[in-house]
Design an enzyme around this catalytic site. Structure first.
Site, PDB file in Angstrom:
ATOM      1  N   HIS A  12       0.825  -1.217   0.000  1.00 45.36           N
ATOM      2  CA  HIS A  12       0.000   0.000   0.000  1.00 45.36           C
ATOM      3  C   HIS A  12       0.860   1.269   0.000  1.00 45.36           C
ATOM      4  O   HIS A  12       0.460   2.274  -0.576  1.00 45.36           O
ATOM      5  CB  HIS A  12      -0.939  -0.010   1.211  1.00 45.36           C
ATOM      6  CG  HIS A  12      -0.215  -0.209   2.509  1.00 45.36           C
ATOM      7  ND1 HIS A  12       0.362  -1.426   2.852  1.00 45.36           N
ATOM      8  CD2 HIS A  12       0.075   0.646   3.529  1.00 45.36           C
ATOM      9  CE1 HIS A  12       0.951  -1.313   4.032  1.00 45.36           C
ATOM     10  NE2 HIS A  12       0.802  -0.066   4.459  1.00 45.36           N
ATOM     11  N   HIS A 101      26.905  -2.645 -12.690  1.00 42.30           N
ATOM     12  CA  HIS A 101      27.781  -3.404 -11.789  1.00 42.30           C
ATOM     13  C   HIS A 101      27.103  -4.603 -11.137  1.00 42.30           C
ATOM     14  O   HIS A 101      27.783  -5.544 -10.752  1.00 42.30           O
ATOM     15  CB  HIS A 101      28.312  -2.495 -10.674  1.00 42.30           C
ATOM     16  CG  HIS A 101      29.311  -1.477 -11.158  1.00 42.30           C
ATOM     17  ND1 HIS A 101      30.041  -0.684 -10.310  1.00 42.30           N
ATOM     18  CD2 HIS A 101      29.689  -1.131 -12.420  1.00 42.30           C
ATOM     19  CE1 HIS A 101      30.840   0.111 -11.026  1.00 42.30           C
ATOM     20  NE2 HIS A 101      30.629  -0.134 -12.312  1.00 42.30           N
ATOM     21  N   ARG A 135      34.656  -8.278 -14.296  1.00 40.79           N
ATOM     22  CA  ARG A 135      34.898  -8.460 -12.854  1.00 40.79           C
ATOM     23  C   ARG A 135      33.593  -8.446 -12.066  1.00 40.79           C
ATOM     24  O   ARG A 135      33.497  -9.060 -10.985  1.00 40.79           O
ATOM     25  CB  ARG A 135      35.861  -7.400 -12.332  1.00 40.79           C
ATOM     26  CG  ARG A 135      35.314  -5.974 -12.337  1.00 40.79           C
ATOM     27  CD  ARG A 135      36.393  -4.941 -12.027  1.00 40.79           C
ATOM     28  NE  ARG A 135      35.865  -3.595 -11.828  1.00 40.79           N
ATOM     29  CZ  ARG A 135      35.480  -2.783 -12.806  1.00 40.79           C
ATOM     30  NH1 ARG A 135      35.543  -3.170 -14.070  1.00 40.79           N
ATOM     31  NH2 ARG A 135      35.029  -1.559 -12.530  1.00 40.79           N
TER      32      ARG A 135
HETATM   33  C1  RB5 Z   1       4.158   0.178   5.413  1.00 39.84           C
HETATM   34  O1  RB5 Z   1       3.570   1.086   6.269  1.00 39.84           O
HETATM   35  C2  RB5 Z   1       5.663   0.374   5.381  1.00 39.84           C
HETATM   36  O2  RB5 Z   1       6.223  -0.058   6.560  1.00 39.84           O
HETATM   37  C3  RB5 Z   1       6.259  -0.347   4.197  1.00 39.84           C
HETATM   38  O3  RB5 Z   1       5.679   0.113   3.025  1.00 39.84           O
HETATM   39  C4  RB5 Z   1       7.749  -0.201   4.003  1.00 39.84           C
HETATM   40  O4  RB5 Z   1       8.138   1.139   4.053  1.00 39.84           O
HETATM   41  C5  RB5 Z   1       8.593  -1.071   4.826  1.00 39.84           C
HETATM   42  O5  RB5 Z   1       9.833  -1.102   4.693  1.00 39.84           O
END
Ligand code: RB5
Length: 144
Positions: A12, A101, A135
């Site tokens: 989300h 890289h 590399r």
């Molecule tokens: C969700 O609120 C948030 O924690 C997630 O999208 C993210 O940022 C986590 O690393």
């Protein structure tokens, strides 16, 4: 598999940016495999890292883009899959280096930490930059 199929997924926190990037890709002739999420309702980012990892493994898409709020959680989750090289980037240079890289096959950005224009710039660099090999291949082989 067509080089033109790009998988997108996120939670989300990345939903708005994912929607913007989906249009950006479609306007440029890419086929988008949208693996969700599909709205602002709270979901768990590891689930979307997993569907991305599956899509890459099954060669349903050439490359992927993951987004969560910061990009951090979903990049940690995605990199638990050994065939995924997910790079959390913040600007065009880091996106370019992730290809040159690291042969990154998944680009990761934070929907709450990067603006849409910079994110599009990163995506463009990610799609248009080839791996340098040499590399860098040896170093990647050591992680496999
Ligand atoms: C969700 O609120 C948030 O924690 C997630 O999208 C993210 O940022 C986590 O690393």
């Amino acid at each position: 598999m067509s080089k033109k199929i790009i998988a997108l997924a996120g939670d989300h926190g990345g939903y708005d940016l994912k929607t913007i990037l989906k249009s950006y890709l479609e306007e440029r002739g890419y086929e988008v495999l949208d693996l969700g999420c599909n709205g602002a309702e709270s979901v768990d980012y590891p689930d979307f890292a997993q569907v991305m990892a599956d899509a890459i493994l099954e060669k349903k898409a050439a490359r992927g883009v993951l987004v969560c709020g910061s990009g951090i959680g979903i990049s940690i989750a995605a990199n638990r899959y050994t065939h995924v090289r997910a790079a959390l980037v913040h600007d065009r240079l880091t996106a370019e280096l992730s290809r040159l890289h690291n042969d990154a096959n998944v680009l990761v950005m934070g929907g709450r930490t990067i603006g849409p224009d910079v994110a599009k710039d990163c995506l463009k660099a990610f799609l248009n930059t080839e791996f340098e090999g040499g590399r860098h291949q040896r170093r990647i082989d050591k992680m496999s």
